[in-house]
Structure formats: structure tokens, C-alpha cells
Motif scaffolding. Structure first.
Motif, mmCIF file in Angstrom:
data_model
loop_
_atom_site.group_PDB
_atom_site.id
_atom_site.type_symbol
_atom_site.label_atom_id
_atom_site.label_comp_id
_atom_site.label_asym_id
_atom_site.label_seq_id
_atom_site.Cartn_x
_atom_site.Cartn_y
_atom_site.Cartn_z
ATOM 1 N N GLY A 293 -10.268 1.722 0.711
ATOM 2 C CA GLY A 293 -9.908 1.048 1.948
ATOM 3 C C GLY A 293 -11.172 0.736 2.744
ATOM 4 O O GLY A 293 -12.232 1.300 2.480
ATOM 5 N N VAL A 294 -11.059 -0.177 3.668
ATOM 6 C CA VAL A 294 -12.175 -0.520 4.541
ATOM 7 C C VAL A 294 -11.692 -0.489 5.982
ATOM 8 O O VAL A 294 -10.493 -0.548 6.248
ATOM 9 C CB VAL A 294 -12.774 -1.904 4.216
ATOM 10 C CG1 VAL A 294 -13.331 -1.933 2.803
ATOM 11 C CG2 VAL A 294 -11.775 -3.009 4.426
ATOM 12 N N SER A 295 -12.624 -0.429 6.875
ATOM 13 C CA SER A 295 -12.320 -0.489 8.303
ATOM 14 C C SER A 295 -12.386 -1.938 8.768
ATOM 15 O O SER A 295 -13.144 -2.735 8.196
ATOM 16 C CB SER A 295 -13.315 0.343 9.098
ATOM 17 O OG SER A 295 -13.192 1.703 8.753
ATOM 18 N N GLY B 146 -0.492 8.451 7.022
ATOM 19 C CA GLY B 146 -0.896 7.066 6.842
ATOM 20 C C GLY B 146 -2.093 6.888 5.931
ATOM 21 O O GLY B 146 -2.577 5.777 5.755
ATOM 22 N N ARG B 147 -2.563 7.970 5.319
ATOM 23 C CA ARG B 147 -3.741 7.890 4.448
ATOM 24 C C ARG B 147 -3.388 7.136 3.170
ATOM 25 O O ARG B 147 -2.436 7.463 2.491
ATOM 26 C CB ARG B 147 -4.255 9.292 4.110
ATOM 27 C CG ARG B 147 -5.571 9.288 3.333
ATOM 28 C CD ARG B 147 -6.071 10.709 3.077
ATOM 29 N NE ARG B 147 -5.309 11.387 2.061
ATOM 30 C CZ ARG B 147 -5.519 11.278 0.742
ATOM 31 N NH1 ARG B 147 -6.474 10.496 0.295
ATOM 32 N NH2 ARG B 147 -4.778 11.953 -0.110
ATOM 33 N N LEU B 148 -4.185 6.132 2.854
ATOM 34 C CA LEU B 148 -3.976 5.318 1.672
ATOM 35 C C LEU B 148 -4.228 6.147 0.410
ATOM 36 O O LEU B 148 -5.290 6.757 0.262
ATOM 37 C CB LEU B 148 -4.928 4.124 1.691
ATOM 38 C CG LEU B 148 -4.865 3.165 0.511
ATOM 39 C CD1 LEU B 148 -3.529 2.429 0.486
ATOM 40 C CD2 LEU B 148 -6.019 2.181 0.579
ATOM 41 N N ILE B 149 -3.235 6.180 -0.495
ATOM 42 C CA ILE B 149 -3.405 6.921 -1.745
ATOM 43 C C ILE B 149 -3.184 6.042 -2.969
ATOM 44 O O ILE B 149 -3.433 6.469 -4.095
ATOM 45 C CB ILE B 149 -2.482 8.160 -1.823
ATOM 46 C CG1 ILE B 149 -1.012 7.742 -1.745
ATOM 47 C CG2 ILE B 149 -2.853 9.173 -0.766
ATOM 48 C CD1 ILE B 149 -0.045 8.868 -2.070
ATOM 49 N N PRO C 73 0.846 -1.199 0.000
ATOM 50 C CA PRO C 73 0.000 0.000 0.000
ATOM 51 C C PRO C 73 0.885 1.255 0.000
ATOM 52 O O PRO C 73 1.911 1.296 0.684
ATOM 53 C CB PRO C 73 -0.786 -0.106 1.308
ATOM 54 C CG PRO C 73 -0.684 -1.549 1.715
ATOM 55 C CD PRO C 73 0.650 -2.007 1.205
ATOM 56 N N ILE C 74 0.489 2.252 -0.761
ATOM 57 C CA ILE C 74 1.221 3.508 -0.829
ATOM 58 C C ILE C 74 0.434 4.539 -0.027
ATOM 59 O O ILE C 74 -0.772 4.714 -0.236
ATOM 60 C CB ILE C 74 1.401 3.979 -2.287
ATOM 61 C CG1 ILE C 74 2.058 2.874 -3.139
ATOM 62 C CG2 ILE C 74 2.210 5.274 -2.327
ATOM 63 C CD1 ILE C 74 3.430 2.431 -2.672
ATOM 64 N N VAL C 75 1.127 5.195 0.892
ATOM 65 C CA VAL C 75 0.468 6.147 1.781
ATOM 66 C C VAL C 75 0.981 7.565 1.536
ATOM 67 O O VAL C 75 2.078 7.762 1.012
ATOM 68 C CB VAL C 75 0.645 5.759 3.268
ATOM 69 C CG1 VAL C 75 -0.052 4.428 3.561
ATOM 70 C CG2 VAL C 75 2.110 5.681 3.651
ATOM 71 N N GLU C 76 0.181 8.503 1.933
ATOM 72 C CA GLU C 76 0.502 9.917 1.776
ATOM 73 C C GLU C 76 1.809 10.248 2.493
ATOM 74 O O GLU C 76 2.036 9.791 3.608
ATOM 75 C CB GLU C 76 -0.655 10.728 2.361
ATOM 76 C CG GLU C 76 -0.645 12.185 2.068
ATOM 77 C CD GLU C 76 -1.959 12.820 2.499
ATOM 78 O OE1 GLU C 76 -2.675 13.305 1.626
ATOM 79 O OE2 GLU C 76 -2.249 12.819 3.714
ATOM 80 N N ASP C 77 2.647 11.030 1.831
ATOM 81 C CA ASP C 77 3.892 11.481 2.462
ATOM 82 C C ASP C 77 3.548 12.349 3.669
ATOM 83 O O ASP C 77 2.520 12.993 3.705
ATOM 84 C CB ASP C 77 4.723 12.316 1.475
ATOM 85 C CG ASP C 77 5.184 11.514 0.273
ATOM 86 O OD1 ASP C 77 5.176 10.275 0.339
ATOM 87 O OD2 ASP C 77 5.544 12.130 -0.744
ATOM 88 N N GLY C 78 4.401 12.351 4.655
ATOM 89 C CA GLY C 78 4.202 13.203 5.810
ATOM 90 C C GLY C 78 3.683 12.483 7.032
ATOM 91 O O GLY C 78 3.439 13.102 8.058
ATOM 92 N N GLY C 79 3.484 11.187 6.941
ATOM 93 C CA GLY C 79 3.138 10.428 8.132
ATOM 94 C C GLY C 79 1.669 10.300 8.476
ATOM 95 O O GLY C 79 1.327 9.740 9.505
#
Length: 91
Positions: free
Chosen positions: A80-82, A44-47, A36-42
Motif C-alpha cells: 500500500g502507499v500513502s 483496516g490494515r491491508l492484507i 482490497p481485503i483488510v484485517e478482520d476486527g476493524g
């Protein structure tokens, strides 16, 4: 059945500014074919999401080098899902 019953609890992730080499090394180190690739900056948002096939087809086959940013190979429109979501609602 809940998503938590089938999902990886702590998947390895990568920021979009990582290189293809770095992501491929994560795949080797953690014996996986998807990161999974996440937003830069920590945040953790999936992008996005990248697979070993994405690296092979979208980068290597087109002549891109190992220092190419992984965002050039990732699939962007992912959902994404919870953990508490029912798997029948996961698409």
C-alpha cells in the motif's frame, strides 16, 4: 504527481472471512473488478487484494463454491502507499 491524484478515495473493502459470494456482490454493487481485503476486527490494515479474475480462476474453475472464504482467492503480498507518496515511487 501524488498518489492521491490517481487513487480511489474511499475504496470498498472486505474482511478476509467474507465469502466469495459477498465479495462478488460488492463488485457488482460498486461496479469494480477489485476489492482490497483488510484485517478482520476493524483495523483496516491491508492484507490482500482480490479481483474478479481471482474468483473465477482460483475458486470457480477449481470447483469451489460461493461460500468459500475469500482469503482462499486473494493475493497476499500486496503493498500500500500513502496519499502523499509520489507516483514515481509506486510499484
Amino acid at each position: 504527481m501524488k498518489a492521491s491524484e490517481i487513487m480511489t478515495k474511499s475504496p470498498r473493502t472486505s474482511p478476509a472471512n467474507a465469502t466469495a459470494r459477498e465479495v462478488a456482490q460488492l463488485m457488482i454493487d460498486h461496479d469494480t473488478g477489485v476489492i482490497p481485503i483488510v484485517e478482520d476486527g476493524g483495523s483496516g490494515r491491508l492484507i490482500g487484494l482480490v479481483t474478479d479474475r481471482d474468483i473465477a480462476i482460483r475458486l470457480v474453475a477449481k470447483g469451489s463454491g460461493p461460500d468459500t472464504p475469500i482469503e482462499q482467492a486473494m493475493t497476499r503480498d500486496v503493498q500500500g502507499v500513502s496519499p502523499g507518496d509520489d507516483v514515481k515511487d509506486v510499484r
